[in-house]
Design a protein around this motif. Structure first.
Motif, PDB file in Angstrom:
ATOM      1  N   GLY A  89       0.320  30.960 -26.164  1.00 45.56           N
ATOM      2  CA  GLY A  89       1.108  32.178 -26.294  1.00 45.56           C
ATOM      3  C   GLY A  89       2.496  31.958 -26.120  1.00 45.56           C
ATOM      4  O   GLY A  89       3.276  31.194 -25.644  1.00 45.56           O
ATOM      5  N   ASP A  90       3.269  32.789 -27.105  1.00 47.91           N
ATOM      6  CA  ASP A  90       4.667  32.747 -27.219  1.00 47.91           C
ATOM      7  C   ASP A  90       5.339  33.292 -25.843  1.00 47.91           C
ATOM      8  O   ASP A  90       6.531  33.154 -25.696  1.00 47.91           O
ATOM      9  CB  ASP A  90       5.151  33.469 -28.271  1.00 47.91           C
ATOM     10  N   ILE A  91       4.932  34.275 -25.337  1.00 53.03           N
ATOM     11  CA  ILE A  91       5.631  35.016 -23.967  1.00 53.03           C
ATOM     12  C   ILE A  91       5.018  34.273 -22.829  1.00 53.03           C
ATOM     13  O   ILE A  91       5.586  33.874 -22.108  1.00 53.03           O
ATOM     14  CB  ILE A  91       5.113  36.364 -24.208  1.00 53.03           C
ATOM     15  N   HIS A 126      -0.096  11.680 -20.887  1.00 53.58           N
ATOM     16  CA  HIS A 126      -1.642  11.517 -21.343  1.00 53.58           C
ATOM     17  C   HIS A 126      -2.417  12.875 -21.495  1.00 53.58           C
ATOM     18  O   HIS A 126      -3.353  13.092 -22.052  1.00 53.58           O
ATOM     19  CB  HIS A 126      -2.307  10.663 -20.501  1.00 53.58           C
ATOM     20  N   VAL A 127      -2.068  13.843 -20.448  1.00 51.85           N
ATOM     21  CA  VAL A 127      -2.507  15.113 -20.236  1.00 51.85           C
ATOM     22  C   VAL A 127      -1.582  16.279 -20.633  1.00 51.85           C
ATOM     23  O   VAL A 127      -0.417  16.290 -19.848  1.00 51.85           O
ATOM     24  CB  VAL A 127      -3.290  15.576 -19.037  1.00 51.85           C
ATOM     25  N   VAL A 128      -2.099  17.274 -21.638  1.00 53.18           N
ATOM     26  CA  VAL A 128      -1.283  18.470 -21.882  1.00 53.18           C
ATOM     27  C   VAL A 128      -1.952  19.506 -21.833  1.00 53.18           C
ATOM     28  O   VAL A 128      -3.175  19.443 -21.879  1.00 53.18           O
ATOM     29  CB  VAL A 128      -0.711  18.401 -23.132  1.00 53.18           C
ATOM     30  N   TYR A 129      -1.419  20.730 -21.109  1.00 53.16           N
ATOM     31  CA  TYR A 129      -2.108  22.014 -20.699  1.00 53.16           C
ATOM     32  C   TYR A 129      -1.488  23.115 -21.683  1.00 53.16           C
ATOM     33  O   TYR A 129      -0.149  22.810 -21.871  1.00 53.16           O
ATOM     34  CB  TYR A 129      -2.069  22.200 -19.422  1.00 53.16           C
ATOM     35  N   TYR A 130      -2.214  23.983 -22.088  1.00 50.06           N
ATOM     36  CA  TYR A 130      -1.612  25.132 -22.660  1.00 50.06           C
ATOM     37  C   TYR A 130      -2.404  26.419 -22.378  1.00 50.06           C
ATOM     38  O   TYR A 130      -3.796  26.376 -22.093  1.00 50.06           O
ATOM     39  CB  TYR A 130      -1.534  24.935 -24.264  1.00 50.06           C
ATOM     40  N   ILE A 131      -1.810  27.455 -22.569  1.00 49.85           N
ATOM     41  CA  ILE A 131      -2.356  28.929 -22.358  1.00 49.85           C
ATOM     42  C   ILE A 131      -2.442  29.546 -23.709  1.00 49.85           C
ATOM     43  O   ILE A 131      -1.525  29.589 -24.309  1.00 49.85           O
ATOM     44  CB  ILE A 131      -1.480  29.645 -21.382  1.00 49.85           C
ATOM     45  N   PRO A 132      -3.972  29.683 -23.878  1.00 46.78           N
ATOM     46  CA  PRO A 132      -3.951  30.299 -25.414  1.00 46.78           C
ATOM     47  C   PRO A 132      -3.331  31.596 -25.518  1.00 46.78           C
ATOM     48  O   PRO A 132      -3.104  32.447 -24.560  1.00 46.78           O
ATOM     49  CB  PRO A 132      -5.415  30.350 -25.740  1.00 46.78           C
ATOM     50  N   VAL A 139      -6.241  25.320 -21.505  1.00 48.43           N
ATOM     51  CA  VAL A 139      -7.057  24.111 -22.105  1.00 48.43           C
ATOM     52  C   VAL A 139      -6.350  23.119 -21.719  1.00 48.43           C
ATOM     53  O   VAL A 139      -5.165  23.026 -21.675  1.00 48.43           O
ATOM     54  CB  VAL A 139      -6.937  24.461 -23.623  1.00 48.43           C
ATOM     55  N   ARG A 140      -7.058  21.999 -21.559  1.00 48.88           N
ATOM     56  CA  ARG A 140      -6.615  20.743 -21.017  1.00 48.88           C
ATOM     57  C   ARG A 140      -6.703  19.696 -22.376  1.00 48.88           C
ATOM     58  O   ARG A 140      -7.790  19.655 -22.675  1.00 48.88           O
ATOM     59  CB  ARG A 140      -7.171  19.898 -19.953  1.00 48.88           C
ATOM     60  N   ILE A 141      -5.725  19.101 -22.557  1.00 47.95           N
ATOM     61  CA  ILE A 141      -5.946  18.016 -23.785  1.00 47.95           C
ATOM     62  C   ILE A 141      -5.688  16.798 -23.264  1.00 47.95           C
ATOM     63  O   ILE A 141      -4.528  16.513 -22.816  1.00 47.95           O
ATOM     64  CB  ILE A 141      -5.051  18.280 -25.087  1.00 47.95           C
TER      65      ILE A 141
END
Length: 150
Positions: A5-7, A116-122, A104-106
């Motif tokens: 999400g951009d915001i 090694h781990v990246v999180y993002y909120i869709p 989401v965890r990548i």
């Protein structure tokens, strides 16, 4: 194509700083008004929980990134730098158990500048979370590239 999400992402990255500013402001107000800072015994547990929550918020905001897909690469950005990670270097894409369908965890096979781990909120996580599994969407975007994900 950005998946995060951009915001929501920038708000969550600066959120801990706003939280700390609020806590410092409240403690400063108490100090200026009463001349001392003391926490009633009944509220010490809440104070300790807010310190733990603050540490957790800083930990999470350091790992929360902007994530997108471009061709056969995962694009990860923290607004200051961008890194392109080939799909073959992505070990797994999972939903975060404590924030299911909203984060989401990548996990990466190799070290990146983001770890090694990246999180993002869709995008639209708060609205679409009941109908869509964002980790499955990312896996589907990566599958045609021949990636082997969990």
């Amino acid at each position: 194509m950005w998946l995060s999400g951009d915001i929501v992402t920038p708000i969550n990255k600066i959120g801990p700083f706003i939280w700390v500013a609020g806590m410092v402001g409240a403690l400063s107000g108490v100090l200026l008004k009463s001349g001392q800072i003391s926490i009633a015994p009944a509220f010490r547990v809440f104070f300790c929980l807010s310190v733990v929550a603050t540490v957790f918020l800083f930990w999470l905001s350091a790992r929360l990134q902007r994530v997108g897909v471009s061709g056969k690469e995962l694009v990860v950005s923290n607004y200051a730098s961008v890194e392109r990670i080939p799909f073959r270097d992505v070990e797994s894409v999972d939903s975060v158990w404590w924030y299911r369908r909203r984060m989401v965890r990548i996990q990466l096979r190799c070290d990146s500048r983001f770890g090694h781990v990246v999180y993002y909120i869709p995008k639209w996580a708060a609205i679409r979370c009941l109908w869509v599994a964002p980790e499955k969407e990312l896996r589907e975007l990566m599958t045609p590239a021949g990636s082997e994900l969990n």
